[in-house]
Design a protein around this motif. Sequence first.
Motif, mmCIF file in Angstrom:
data_model
loop_
_atom_site.group_PDB
_atom_site.id
_atom_site.type_symbol
_atom_site.label_atom_id
_atom_site.label_comp_id
_atom_site.label_asym_id
_atom_site.label_seq_id
_atom_site.Cartn_x
_atom_site.Cartn_y
_atom_site.Cartn_z
ATOM 1 N N ILE A 22 0.831 -1.212 0.000
ATOM 2 C CA ILE A 22 0.000 0.000 0.000
ATOM 3 C C ILE A 22 0.865 1.261 0.000
ATOM 4 C CG2 ILE A 22 -0.299 0.132 2.514
ATOM 5 C CD1 ILE A 22 -3.030 0.891 -0.109
ATOM 6 N N GLU A 23 2.093 1.169 0.539
ATOM 7 C CA GLU A 23 2.989 2.317 0.562
ATOM 8 C C GLU A 23 3.620 2.584 -0.802
ATOM 9 O OE1 GLU A 23 4.057 1.856 5.290
ATOM 10 O OE2 GLU A 23 5.652 1.533 3.822
ATOM 11 N N LEU A 24 3.487 1.641 -1.720
ATOM 12 C CA LEU A 24 3.854 1.877 -3.109
ATOM 13 C C LEU A 24 2.617 2.215 -3.929
ATOM 14 C CD1 LEU A 24 6.417 0.277 -5.348
ATOM 15 C CD2 LEU A 24 4.080 0.295 -6.170
ATOM 16 N N THR A 25 1.554 1.422 -3.799
ATOM 17 C CA THR A 25 0.419 1.588 -4.708
ATOM 18 C C THR A 25 -0.369 2.873 -4.490
ATOM 19 O OG1 THR A 25 -0.988 0.212 -3.280
ATOM 20 C CG2 THR A 25 0.155 -0.898 -5.104
ATOM 21 N N GLN A 26 -0.599 3.275 -3.247
ATOM 22 C CA GLN A 26 -1.385 4.496 -3.041
ATOM 23 C C GLN A 26 -0.638 5.741 -3.524
ATOM 24 O OE1 GLN A 26 -3.579 4.829 0.666
ATOM 25 N NE2 GLN A 26 -3.787 7.041 0.423
ATOM 26 N N PRO A 27 0.660 5.931 -3.179
ATOM 27 C CA PRO A 27 1.373 7.082 -3.742
ATOM 28 C C PRO A 27 1.498 6.995 -5.273
ATOM 29 C CG PRO A 27 2.530 6.253 -1.817
ATOM 30 C CD PRO A 27 1.456 5.256 -2.150
ATOM 31 N N ARG A 32 0.498 9.441 -10.184
ATOM 32 C CA ARG A 32 0.117 9.226 -11.589
ATOM 33 C C ARG A 32 -1.152 10.010 -11.920
ATOM 34 N NH1 ARG A 32 -1.873 3.692 -12.274
ATOM 35 N NH2 ARG A 32 -3.688 4.763 -11.494
ATOM 36 N N ASP A 33 -2.130 9.967 -11.030
ATOM 37 C CA ASP A 33 -3.380 10.694 -11.260
ATOM 38 C C ASP A 33 -3.158 12.208 -11.286
ATOM 39 O OD1 ASP A 33 -4.645 8.245 -11.394
ATOM 40 O OD2 ASP A 33 -5.645 8.437 -9.437
ATOM 41 N N ALA A 34 -2.089 12.682 -10.652
ATOM 42 C CA ALA A 34 -1.749 14.101 -10.679
ATOM 43 C C ALA A 34 -0.994 14.471 -11.958
ATOM 44 C CB ALA A 34 -0.936 14.482 -9.448
ATOM 45 N N GLY A 35 -0.805 13.493 -12.849
ATOM 46 C CA GLY A 35 -0.240 13.769 -14.160
ATOM 47 C C GLY A 35 1.183 13.326 -14.390
ATOM 48 N N ALA A 36 1.856 12.799 -13.376
ATOM 49 C CA ALA A 36 3.260 12.408 -13.532
ATOM 50 C C ALA A 36 3.394 11.047 -14.221
ATOM 51 C CB ALA A 36 3.947 12.349 -12.171
ATOM 52 N N GLU A 37 4.541 10.874 -14.847
ATOM 53 C CA GLU A 37 4.954 9.547 -15.303
ATOM 54 C C GLU A 37 5.629 8.891 -14.096
ATOM 55 O OE1 GLU A 37 8.229 7.359 -18.202
ATOM 56 O OE2 GLU A 37 7.972 9.531 -18.340
ATOM 57 N N VAL A 38 5.198 7.686 -13.743
ATOM 58 C CA VAL A 38 5.781 6.980 -12.597
ATOM 59 C C VAL A 38 6.578 5.783 -13.105
ATOM 60 C CG1 VAL A 38 4.179 7.772 -10.827
ATOM 61 C CG2 VAL A 38 3.532 5.866 -12.258
ATOM 62 N N VAL A 39 7.744 5.573 -12.503
ATOM 63 C CA VAL A 39 8.676 4.550 -12.971
ATOM 64 C C VAL A 39 9.143 3.725 -11.779
ATOM 65 C CG1 VAL A 39 10.872 4.139 -14.155
ATOM 66 C CG2 VAL A 39 9.441 6.096 -14.833
ATOM 67 N N LEU A 40 8.968 2.405 -11.858
ATOM 68 C CA LEU A 40 9.423 1.519 -10.784
ATOM 69 C C LEU A 40 10.874 1.123 -11.045
ATOM 70 C CD1 LEU A 40 8.861 0.024 -8.183
ATOM 71 C CD2 LEU A 40 7.849 -1.835 -9.528
ATOM 72 N N SER A 42 14.429 -0.604 -9.492
ATOM 73 C CA SER A 42 14.816 -1.619 -8.512
ATOM 74 C C SER A 42 16.210 -2.146 -8.831
ATOM 75 C CB SER A 42 13.810 -2.786 -8.547
ATOM 76 O OG SER A 42 14.166 -3.780 -7.611
ATOM 77 N N PRO A 43 16.917 -2.654 -7.819
ATOM 78 C CA PRO A 43 18.176 -3.341 -8.105
ATOM 79 C C PRO A 43 17.939 -4.731 -8.703
ATOM 80 C CG PRO A 43 17.771 -3.311 -5.746
ATOM 81 C CD PRO A 43 16.694 -2.487 -6.384
ATOM 82 N N LYS A 44 16.694 -5.125 -8.785
ATOM 83 C CA LYS A 44 16.320 -6.442 -9.285
ATOM 84 C C LYS A 44 15.543 -6.276 -10.594
ATOM 85 C CE LYS A 44 13.666 -10.433 -7.865
ATOM 86 N NZ LYS A 44 12.660 -10.948 -6.981
ATOM 87 N N ASP A 45 15.836 -7.093 -11.592
ATOM 88 C CA ASP A 45 15.078 -7.086 -12.837
ATOM 89 C C ASP A 45 13.840 -7.965 -12.700
ATOM 90 O OD1 ASP A 45 16.855 -5.461 -14.367
ATOM 91 O OD2 ASP A 45 18.191 -7.182 -14.605
ATOM 92 N N GLY A 46 12.906 -7.806 -13.615
ATOM 93 C CA GLY A 46 11.719 -8.671 -13.633
ATOM 94 C C GLY A 46 10.630 -8.144 -12.731
ATOM 95 N N GLU A 47 10.307 -8.913 -11.692
ATOM 96 C CA GLU A 47 9.230 -8.531 -10.782
ATOM 97 C C GLU A 47 9.743 -8.488 -9.350
ATOM 98 O OE1 GLU A 47 5.941 -11.232 -11.457
ATOM 99 O OE2 GLU A 47 5.187 -9.889 -13.013
ATOM 100 N N ILE A 48 9.099 -7.646 -8.551
ATOM 101 C CA ILE A 48 9.411 -7.582 -7.126
ATOM 102 C C ILE A 48 8.152 -7.885 -6.324
ATOM 103 C CG2 ILE A 48 11.420 -6.085 -7.336
ATOM 104 C CD1 ILE A 48 9.643 -3.698 -6.585
ATOM 105 N N GLN A 49 8.362 -8.442 -5.139
ATOM 106 C CA GLN A 49 7.284 -8.945 -4.292
ATOM 107 C C GLN A 49 6.818 -7.905 -3.284
ATOM 108 O OE1 GLN A 49 5.743 -12.262 -4.200
ATOM 109 N NE2 GLN A 49 4.364 -10.939 -3.055
ATOM 110 N N GLY A 50 5.529 -7.559 -3.353
ATOM 111 C CA GLY A 50 4.927 -6.695 -2.354
ATOM 112 C C GLY A 50 4.478 -7.500 -1.149
ATOM 113 N N MET A 51 4.266 -6.800 -0.042
ATOM 114 C CA MET A 51 3.821 -7.437 1.192
ATOM 115 C C MET A 51 2.652 -6.653 1.781
ATOM 116 S SD MET A 51 6.032 -9.954 1.556
ATOM 117 C CE MET A 51 5.837 -10.506 3.249
ATOM 118 N N PHE A 60 5.093 -6.891 -8.781
ATOM 119 C CA PHE A 60 5.060 -5.717 -9.649
ATOM 120 C C PHE A 60 6.241 -5.759 -10.611
ATOM 121 C CE2 PHE A 60 2.546 -4.788 -6.046
ATOM 122 C CZ PHE A 60 1.554 -3.919 -6.488
ATOM 123 N N SER A 61 5.989 -5.391 -11.851
ATOM 124 C CA SER A 61 7.030 -5.393 -12.885
ATOM 125 C C SER A 61 7.934 -4.177 -12.731
ATOM 126 C CB SER A 61 6.398 -5.379 -14.274
ATOM 127 O OG SER A 61 5.673 -6.564 -14.487
#
Length: 190
Positions: A22-27, A32-40, A42-51, A60-61
């Motif tokens: 939720i600390e990633l998805t809500q912000p 994004r809704d405020a008009g910004a391009e958002v970019v994830l 990470s030091p890891k390629d592929g997908e990362i695990q949320g908790m 998340f990709s």
Amino acid sequence: MTDKQLRGKRIAFLATDGFEQIELTQPWEAIRDAGAEVVLVSPKDGEIQGMNHDEKADTFSVDLNVNSASAENFDGLVLPGGVANPDSLRTCEDSVSFVRDFFKQHKPVAAICHGPWTLIEADVVHGRRVTSWPSLKTDLKNAGAEWVNESCVCDQGLVTSRNPDDLDAFCAKAIEEFAEGKHAEQTAAG
């Protein structure tokens, strides 16, 4: 406040496995809704695990590996919490350098919950007023920060909050700071 006050802005979210979802998805959605391009990033390629606290949530990709990311290409940075996520990020020199570069370039940064652990490693909290998850209080004080127990604190473009209950205030203040842009006193040591 205009609906698209962040139009033309590009905001990085730095995370790895174990972030509080939720600390990633809500912000992410608010920015994004405020008009910004958002970019994830990470030091890891592929997908990362949320908790969701101590339970696995969604994956998340990753958009960009931190080893090829540059703060120059972004207008701001968000550091979600979770325990494993910032604990891992603070041991990754590329991640720490990426964070530090936002401060060197006077760009706004928003960190929530355990996210400030990475700020400590980047040596950017000395002399700043911040908040976090309560267990980071001593770490932040030892790094030279003034820790306060408030829902959202902003010090020269650095936005911090304590936990998911603070997300509405955190998102609103982060958007305000990202819209404002560079801060002359948003600096890193060395």
